[in-house]
Design a protein around this motif. Sequence first.
Motif, mmCIF file in Angstrom:
data_model
loop_
_atom_site.group_PDB
_atom_site.id
_atom_site.type_symbol
_atom_site.label_atom_id
_atom_site.label_comp_id
_atom_site.label_asym_id
_atom_site.label_seq_id
_atom_site.Cartn_x
_atom_site.Cartn_y
_atom_site.Cartn_z
ATOM 1 N N TYR A 43 -2.937 -0.987 5.628
ATOM 2 C CA TYR A 43 -3.824 -0.598 4.382
ATOM 3 C C TYR A 43 -3.166 0.335 3.583
ATOM 4 N N ASN A 44 -2.734 -0.176 2.639
ATOM 5 C CA ASN A 44 -2.064 0.400 1.294
ATOM 6 C C ASN A 44 -0.561 0.668 1.941
ATOM 7 N N ASP B 194 -2.080 -6.682 2.810
ATOM 8 C CA ASP B 194 -2.147 -5.255 2.505
ATOM 9 C C ASP B 194 -3.968 -5.362 2.131
ATOM 10 N N TYR C 75 -5.751 -3.152 1.171
ATOM 11 C CA TYR C 75 -5.994 -2.583 0.053
ATOM 12 C C TYR C 75 -6.281 -3.414 -1.169
ATOM 13 N N TYR C 76 -5.197 -4.373 -1.300
ATOM 14 C CA TYR C 76 -5.250 -5.315 -2.234
ATOM 15 C C TYR C 76 -6.305 -6.498 -1.744
ATOM 16 N N GLN D 59 -9.120 -3.420 -4.283
ATOM 17 C CA GLN D 59 -9.135 -1.797 -4.097
ATOM 18 C C GLN D 59 -8.039 -1.473 -5.284
ATOM 19 N N SER E 223 -9.508 4.352 -3.044
ATOM 20 C CA SER E 223 -10.389 4.057 -2.066
ATOM 21 C C SER E 223 -9.915 4.169 -0.725
ATOM 22 N N SER E 224 -9.680 5.375 -0.036
ATOM 23 C CA SER E 224 -8.919 5.382 0.900
ATOM 24 C C SER E 224 -9.544 4.754 2.342
ATOM 25 N N LEU E 225 -8.664 4.722 3.253
ATOM 26 C CA LEU E 225 -9.117 4.056 4.654
ATOM 27 C C LEU E 225 -10.299 4.849 5.315
ATOM 28 N N THR F 270 -7.553 0.243 10.900
ATOM 29 C CA THR F 270 -7.184 -0.748 10.206
ATOM 30 C C THR F 270 -7.283 -2.209 10.808
#
Length: 161
Positions: A48-49, A85, A87-88, A92, A97-99, A143
């Motif tokens: 995640y990111n 990832d 996040y992508y 996001q 936009s945090s975990l 995650t």
Amino acid sequence: TMEVTVLVVMPPGAETEGLPSWIRPVSEVDLCRAFWVLAGHADVVVSYNGRGFDVPFLQGRSLIHGVNARVDLLSNRYALRPHLDLYYAMGQTRGPSSLDVVCWSLGLTSPKEDMDGSMVASTYEKGDIASIALYNAGDVRATTGVYQRVRDHVLRFRDDW
């Protein structure tokens, strides 16, 4: 709960006695080697990111130690393999936009309840490896939970998955 093993690099002079069996002290070189071997054998590396912090950090530390980065985890930001990832994959890309927020919105336990990334360095300096390991294990569980949701509700409908 999901079983997680956490590899840790101990601060100088820190005690390894009394650590739970799921915490494994290793050198930074061995940690880097283990990461790249595992990443090289995985069908997909999920983060995640991770493109924003984890992978560049690991690549930099590996370069310093002369450890080969065996798989390209950075080139194509929107590719699903070899590095997914989340996040992508979740789109996001327009602001933070945090975990923690994603976990909250999906009804998952957040790893950020007692600690967040900004607290790791000072906790490490204090030698409190167990707290960092608990945080990291929670991060892996969170995650994984997000990955399972994205896999089941988004990725399975994509031709490139």
